[in-house]
Design a protein around this motif. Structure first.
Motif, PDB file in Angstrom:
ATOM      1  N   LEU A   1      -1.831  -3.390  -0.880  1.00 17.79           N
ATOM      2  CA  LEU A   1      -3.203  -3.332  -1.382  1.00 17.79           C
ATOM      3  C   LEU A   1      -4.202  -3.506  -0.244  1.00 17.79           C
ATOM      4  N   SER A   2      -5.292  -2.791  -0.326  1.00 13.90           N
ATOM      5  CA  SER A   2      -6.320  -2.878   0.719  1.00 13.90           C
ATOM      6  C   SER A   2      -7.031  -4.218   0.707  1.00 13.90           C
ATOM      7  N   ILE A   3      -6.982  -4.948  -0.418  1.00 10.06           N
ATOM      8  CA  ILE A   3      -7.663  -6.247  -0.487  1.00 10.06           C
ATOM      9  C   ILE A   3      -6.817  -7.373   0.106  1.00 10.06           C
ATOM     10  N   THR A   4      -5.570  -7.062   0.467  1.00  9.32           N
ATOM     11  CA  THR A   4      -4.721  -8.058   1.118  1.00  9.32           C
ATOM     12  C   THR A   4      -4.951  -7.951   2.621  1.00  9.32           C
ATOM     13  N   ALA A   5      -5.615  -8.939   3.180  1.00 13.65           N
ATOM     14  CA  ALA A   5      -6.118  -8.838   4.558  1.00 13.65           C
ATOM     15  C   ALA A   5      -5.025  -8.536   5.568  1.00 13.65           C
ATOM     16  N   TRP A   6      -3.902  -9.257   5.500  1.00 14.53           N
ATOM     17  CA  TRP A   6      -2.863  -9.046   6.510  1.00 14.53           C
ATOM     18  C   TRP A   6      -2.202  -7.686   6.354  1.00 14.53           C
ATOM     19  N   GLN A   7      -2.087  -7.170   5.125  1.00 12.70           N
ATOM     20  CA  GLN A   7      -1.537  -5.832   4.928  1.00 12.70           C
ATOM     21  C   GLN A   7      -2.505  -4.772   5.459  1.00 12.70           C
ATOM     22  N   PHE A   8      -3.789  -4.957   5.212  1.00 17.42           N
ATOM     23  CA  PHE A   8      -4.795  -4.025   5.706  1.00 17.42           C
ATOM     24  C   PHE A   8      -4.731  -3.942   7.227  1.00 17.42           C
ATOM     25  N   ASP A   9      -4.619  -5.090   7.871  1.00 12.11           N
ATOM     26  CA  ASP A   9      -4.550  -5.123   9.333  1.00 12.11           C
ATOM     27  C   ASP A   9      -3.290  -4.425   9.839  1.00 12.11           C
ATOM     28  N   GLN A  10      -2.162  -4.660   9.203  1.00 14.87           N
ATOM     29  CA  GLN A  10      -0.915  -4.027   9.633  1.00 14.87           C
ATOM     30  C   GLN A  10      -0.947  -2.517   9.440  1.00 14.87           C
ATOM     31  N   MET A  11      -1.530  -2.068   8.345  1.00 12.25           N
ATOM     32  CA  MET A  11      -1.587  -0.628   8.091  1.00 12.25           C
ATOM     33  C   MET A  11      -2.442   0.094   9.122  1.00 12.25           C
ATOM     34  N   LYS A  12      -3.564  -0.485   9.495  1.00  8.51           N
ATOM     35  CA  LYS A  12      -4.431   0.135  10.496  1.00  8.51           C
ATOM     36  C   LYS A  12      -3.730   0.181  11.855  1.00  8.51           C
ATOM     37  N   LYS A  13      -3.023  -0.881  12.203  1.00  9.31           N
ATOM     38  CA  LYS A  13      -2.300  -0.893  13.471  1.00  9.31           C
ATOM     39  C   LYS A  13      -1.172   0.134  13.460  1.00  9.31           C
ATOM     40  N   ALA A  14      -0.496   0.258  12.326  1.00  6.60           N
ATOM     41  CA  ALA A  14       0.648   1.167  12.236  1.00  6.60           C
ATOM     42  C   ALA A  14       0.255   2.615  12.489  1.00  6.60           C
ATOM     43  N   VAL A  15      -0.806   3.070  11.843  1.00  7.37           N
ATOM     44  CA  VAL A  15      -1.179   4.472  11.992  1.00  7.37           C
ATOM     45  C   VAL A  15      -1.712   4.775  13.391  1.00  7.37           C
ATOM     46  N   ASN A  16      -2.112   3.757  14.107  1.00  6.19           N
ATOM     47  CA  ASN A  16      -2.620   3.963  15.463  1.00  6.19           C
ATOM     48  C   ASN A  16      -1.559   3.757  16.534  1.00  6.19           C
ATOM     49  N   THR A  17      -0.336   3.421  16.125  1.00  6.87           N
ATOM     50  CA  THR A  17       0.705   3.176  17.122  1.00  6.87           C
ATOM     51  C   THR A  17       1.957   4.004  16.878  1.00  6.87           C
ATOM     52  N   TRP A  18       2.676   3.769  15.756  1.00  2.00           N
ATOM     53  CA  TRP A  18       3.993   4.382  15.643  1.00  2.00           C
ATOM     54  C   TRP A  18       4.213   5.304  14.440  1.00  2.00           C
ATOM     55  N   VAL A  19       3.306   5.387  13.491  1.00  2.00           N
ATOM     56  CA  VAL A  19       3.517   6.259  12.330  1.00  2.00           C
ATOM     57  C   VAL A  19       3.566   7.721  12.773  1.00  2.00           C
ATOM     58  N   SER A  20       4.483   8.484  12.196  1.00  2.00           N
ATOM     59  CA  SER A  20       4.687   9.885  12.543  1.00  2.00           C
ATOM     60  C   SER A  20       3.414  10.705  12.362  1.00  2.00           C
ATOM     61  N   GLU A  21       3.069  11.466  13.388  1.00  2.00           N
ATOM     62  CA  GLU A  21       1.904  12.349  13.290  1.00  2.00           C
ATOM     63  C   GLU A  21       2.147  13.456  12.270  1.00  2.00           C
ATOM     64  N   ASP A  22       3.401  13.908  12.144  1.00  2.00           N
ATOM     65  CA  ASP A  22       3.718  14.925  11.139  1.00  2.00           C
ATOM     66  C   ASP A  22       3.407  14.402   9.740  1.00  2.00           C
ATOM     67  N   TYR A  23       3.779  13.145   9.504  1.00  2.00           N
ATOM     68  CA  TYR A  23       3.480  12.564   8.200  1.00  2.00           C
ATOM     69  C   TYR A  23       1.984  12.419   7.987  1.00  2.00           C
ATOM     70  N   LEU A  24       1.283  11.950   8.999  1.00  2.00           N
ATOM     71  CA  LEU A  24      -0.164  11.770   8.870  1.00  2.00           C
ATOM     72  C   LEU A  24      -0.876  13.104   8.681  1.00  2.00           C
TER      73      LEU A  24
END
Length: 301
Positions: free
Chosen positions: A124-147
């Motif tokens: 959930l976006s309202i869960t602060a630590w999850q929001f932070d992890q998701m933003k870091k993930a897409v900027n570091t290791w998440v597949s560009e093909d998936y994005l």
């Protein structure tokens, strides 16, 4: 990652895994899928099965691994046109199945029918630590093909929504069953004492689940748990049918969903969401102390 290498190496590499695993729950003999062929992929990439990049001196290749396994099922294990593939996972695997569900057909034989089983993917976006992890993930290791496959729905700044269950699950086009506790213990960070946060997140979860498209089946209890499809609670915890009567378990809802899917009725799936107020309010959460271990299956890895 450094900490995880010390206390959970099996989540960072396949080397600690043995060749066989004993499994119950969705893998047990009483499961709707108990007589199915099983391909079990242990989580070892620590990237939600979405990674295809290097970062922090480590390799995150979960996205590539899942697609390679799918190719192997077709090339070496006999998966063919007309067969049904239930692509599923729990916790990080539930998020990973969400990421792959609409695109896995690209590496499978034409005519393979696909159904998703998504256990506890509701970040959930309202869960602060999850929001932070998701933003870091897409900027570091998440597949560009998936994005790229998902990202046209969001601005570049909002690409994190591609890995957030709150936004990604409602976008899915492939038929699926989503399992999500309204009081997910992982999402609550293991702290069930903060009533305000607990109820806020429960309401947010119910809102998302109640507004999913017709190709979604739903199972949602008020039990304080996370990702129980792989244990005995798969056949125990339930959502009431009203008047205090015990009704549907995960297994029974999976059975109804699977039967509807096989009959071609993938726009009329069952939805059971506990509507009582408060954690553990449903009678189906009270059976956790009196469980019966169903027969297990041996999975070759």
């Amino acid at each position: 990652c450094d900490s995880r290498m010390k206390w959970a190496k099996r989540l960072m590499s396949s080397k600690p895994w043995g060749s066989k695993e004993m499994k119950v729950g969705i893998f047990g003999s009483e499961s709707t899928l108990g007589t199915s062929n099983i391909a079990y992929y242990p989580y070892c990439s620590s990237d939600g099965h979405m990674g295809d990049n290097s970062a922090f001196g480590l390799q995150f290749r979960g996205y590539r691994i899942v697609r390679a396994i799918a190719k192997h099922l077709a090339s070496a294990q006999g998966l063919k046109s007309g067969d049904t593939l239930v692509l599923g996972g729990f916790s990080a695997g539930g998020s990973g199945a969400t990421a792959h569900l609409d695109t896995i057909h690209e590496v499978l034989p034409s005519g393979v029918k696909i159904l998703g089983f998504l256990d506890s993917p509701m970040w959930l976006s309202i869960t602060a630590w999850q929001f932070d992890q998701m933003k870091k993930a897409v900027n570091t290791w998440v597949s560009e093909d998936y994005l790229h496959a998902c990202g046209d729905k969001f601005s570049h700044a909002d690409r994190w929504k591609c890995v957030c269950g709150e936004f990604r699950v409602p976008m899915l086009k492939t038929p699926f069953l989503v399992v999500a506790s309204q009081y997910d213990s992982f999402g609550l960070g293991g702290d069930k004492r903060n009533e305000h946060e607990r109820e806020r997140k429960a309401k947010a979860t119910r809102t998302v689940l109640s507004s999913l498209p017709p190709n979604a089946a739903v199972f949602s209890t008020t039990c304080y748990n996370h990702a129980v499809s792989e244990n005995i609670h798969f056949n125990v915890e339930s959502v009431s049918a009203g008047n205090g009567k015990r009704s549907s378990t995960q297994n029974s809802i999976l059975n109804r969903t699977f039967q509807a899917f096989r009959a071609g009725n993938d726009r009329g799936f069952p939805r059971v969401i506990e509507r009582c107020s408060g954690m553990h309010c449903g009678p189906g959460c009270q059976d956790r102390k009196s469980t019966r271990l169903n027969s297990s299956h041996l999975c070759n890895l």
